[in-house]
Write an enzyme that holds these catalytic residues in place. Sequence first.
Site, mmCIF file in Angstrom:
data_model
loop_
_atom_site.group_PDB
_atom_site.id
_atom_site.type_symbol
_atom_site.label_atom_id
_atom_site.label_comp_id
_atom_site.label_asym_id
_atom_site.label_seq_id
_atom_site.Cartn_x
_atom_site.Cartn_y
_atom_site.Cartn_z
ATOM 1 N N GLU A 111 -9.895 6.394 2.731
ATOM 2 C CA GLU A 111 -10.704 5.342 3.331
ATOM 3 C C GLU A 111 -9.802 4.155 3.574
ATOM 4 O OE1 GLU A 111 -9.722 3.202 0.115
ATOM 5 O OE2 GLU A 111 -10.347 5.279 -0.076
ATOM 6 N N LYS A 156 0.812 -1.228 0.000
ATOM 7 C CA LYS A 156 0.000 0.000 0.000
ATOM 8 C C LYS A 156 0.839 1.269 0.000
ATOM 9 C CE LYS A 156 -4.160 -1.843 0.178
ATOM 10 N NZ LYS A 156 -5.131 -1.610 -0.910
ATOM 11 N N SER A 205 1.451 -9.638 -0.724
ATOM 12 C CA SER A 205 1.157 -8.204 -0.759
ATOM 13 C C SER A 205 1.376 -7.511 0.578
ATOM 14 C CB SER A 205 -0.279 -7.992 -1.228
ATOM 15 O OG SER A 205 -1.167 -8.720 -0.402
#
Lengths: 293, 449
Positions: free
Chosen positions: B121, B99, B419
Site C-alpha cells: 500500500e 522508505k 526523511s
Amino acid sequence: MTDSEIRGAFADGPALVSYVAAGDPSAEASKEYVEALVEGGSDVIELGLPFSEPVAEGTTIQNAIKRALDAGMTPDAYLDLVRELDVDVPIVCMTYYNLIYQYGESEARSASENASGDEPRASGGPEEFVEAAAEAGISGFVVPDLPVNESEAMYEACREHGLDLIFIVAPTTTPERLESMLDRTTGFVYVQGRLGTTGARDDVSEDTPEALERLQDADVPKAVGFGISSGEQAREVIASGADGVIVGSAYVDIVADGVENDLPAGEVADRLEELAAELKQGARKGLPEPERK
Amino acid sequence: MSDQSQRTTGEQETRAGKFGAYGGQYVPEVLMPAVEELADAYERYVLENEDGFVDDFRQRIREFGGRPTPLSHAENLSERYGFDVYLKREDLLHGGAHKLNNALGQVLLAKYMGKERIVAETGAGQHGTATAMACAYLDMPCEIYMGRTDVNRQRPNVFRMRIHDAEVNPVDVGSGTLKEAINETMRDWATNVEDTHYVIGSVVGPHPFPAMVRDFQSVISEEMREQSRERLGELPEAVIACAGGGSNTMGAFSAFVGSAKLPGAPEGTHEPAPDVDLLAVEAGGSSLGVDKDEGYAPNSASLSTGTEGVLHGARTKLLQTEEGQIVESHSVSAGLDYAGVGPELAHLVDEGRVEPVNVDDDAALEAFHRLSREEGIIPALESSHAVAYLEEYAAHRAAGNASGDEPRAGDGPVVVNVSGRGDKDLDTVIEESAARDVAGAPTMEVFEE
C-alpha cells in the site's frame, strides 16, 4: 460441553446461517429483513455490527457497512435492535474487535475527564460489551480480526456470560492452529470455504471438501461460508459433509438492489425470504436420501 | 556490553511482538499462517542472519541504495537558532526517501522465503515507489494499492511506480487515503496469501512487521550515532523526526533507546542513550480536536491525542470515536495522513522515552520553504514537520529555565531526520502555499498571463 442454543440450531438437519448488516439501510429495515430471513428458514442469524475498517469483507458487505454507518448505526443502537427482534433463532454478533474492546469506555472516559481532566483510561476490554450483548439476547460472537492467539480475554468473557465464541477456520489454517481453535470453539465452527474475503460466487470452492475432511473428528457442527449464493451451492456444500451453510453477500446484494432502486422494504424482505427458502431447500437436498426430513 | 535492564525494547519483546500493552497479531485467520511464517523468517533471517541475509541486505543497501547517507551541518539554520543543527539526509537515499531501507529489506526477505509476488500500500507514494524500485531491482512482480485522493495529489510518484513496471490500483472507498489502501492490500493478501508477501510500509501492522520494519530502518540511527561520534565527538542532544506511522521515527530513534539490532551493527551503536531527547513530530493538521459528530480528525496526531485500540493487526494508539469507529485523519502531507501509529512508538511515548509534539499544516509549509531557501534542500512535506518543530524547540531551549518547563539539556547539537525529498510534493505545495498565503513562499503568478 453443554449444548448451547447455537449448537441446538444444528440439531434438526442442515442449518442455514444468514448474515445481514445491522442498520443497512436503516435499523427498522434490518429488523424486518432479519425476520424475513427467519421466515424463510434461517436457523441462525449472524447480525453484523458495522465497523469502519472491515478488512475481512469483500466489496458487497463493505458497502453495506458503509450504508449502515451513514444511517447512524452504533453499538448501542445495535443492542436495541437485537432487543426488539421478534425471532426464535439464536443471534450471533459478527463484528471487529475494536468495537468490542472500546464499549463502555466512553462513560468512564468522560467521567474521568470531567472530574479530574486526566488522560482517558488506558485499557479497555471485552467484558462490558459481552455482558451487554448477553443481556440483549445475543448468543455468540464471530470476530474476524481476533485470531485464537489473541482471544483469551474475549473467550473468558464469553464463557462467563454463557456465549459461544465462534472461530473461523481458513483453508490456510495449520493443524496446530486448528487444534487450539477447536479447544476454544463452541456453537459451531465457521469454515471459510476459500481464500480471500467475503462475497457471493458462482461456484463452490474445490477446497471445501478437503476443509471439511480436516474437521471430521471435531465434536462441533461445521458450517461453510464465503461465496455461497444459491440453493445448488448449498446442496453441494452439505453433500460435501457440512452441517450448515453461511450466506451473507447474496442477501446483501438484494438489500443493495433495494437501496439502489428505492424499493419498499416489504418487497426486499420478500426477496430475502425467498432466497433463504431456496438455500434451505438446497441444503436439505444435500443430505443423503434417508436423512432428509 | 549494554545493560539489558536499561533496554526499552529488548530482544524478548521483539520476538514476542508485544511492546507493553501494544502490538500483537489481530488479523483474519486466513492471514495468520502467513504472519506466523513471516515471524519465523524474521527471527531466522533478520535476527539470526541465516544464510547471510543481513550481510546481503547491508551490501545491497550500500550499493543499490547509496548508504550511508550524510549527516549535514545546516549552517544557516544553526545561525538562525543559535545551536548546531545537523540534518540526517535520508532524502539522498536512492528513490529520495528512507522508505527504501524497509522496502529493499522486505522484498529481499520475500525472495529468501520463496515468495513470488509482492503487494504493498502507499500513502504519499514514497513507499510504493521504493517497493516498485526494489521489486524491479530484485525481479519480483509488484502490485500497489493507493487511495484515489493520494493518486491525485501524488501523481509523479504514481508514474514512477509505473515506470518500474508496478501495477497501481487506485482505491475509491472512504476518503481514498492510506487507511483505505491498507484495508484493500490486506484483502488482496488474504486472497493470494500462499505466494504473496505484503510489504507493509511502516512500523505498523501485526507482529513481526513493527519490529522488522524498525530493524531495517535502524540503519538510520546506527549511522547517526557513528557519524555524531566522528563529527561531533558526542551524541546529539536531541533527535527530531516526523511521525505518521512512525517508520523513519523508529529508524532514527531505535539505536538511542537500545532496541534490538540488526546483526553486523558496529560495536556500541545500539547502547541506550537516555540523555538524548527523542522528539516525534506529528501532523497537527489544522486543529488538534476530533469532530466526534462528523467522525473526522483535522490532524494525524494519534500519539498526542489518540486512544488505545485495535486496527490493522495491532493494538496501538488510534484516532477513533468513543465507540471505536476509526475516524478520517488529515494532514497537508499525504505521508503522515493516517489514523494510527506504530505500537512500539506508542509504548515509548507511554514510558516517557519519546516525547510526542506536533506542528500544524501552515508551520510545515513554512518550514518547507525555509529549508529550501536557506539550505538548498527541498524536504518532503513529512520531513517539513520535523524541520518546522525547530522553531518551537529553539524557543523552548531559550526559555526552558525561565518558564519553569523542564529545561533542554544544554547547548549541544540537534539532529533532524530529513526523511525524504520534496519533489513529489511540489503540486501540493504550490497550491496550498497560495491558498494559505504562507510566509516566504514564492508564487507562480508572475509567470501566468
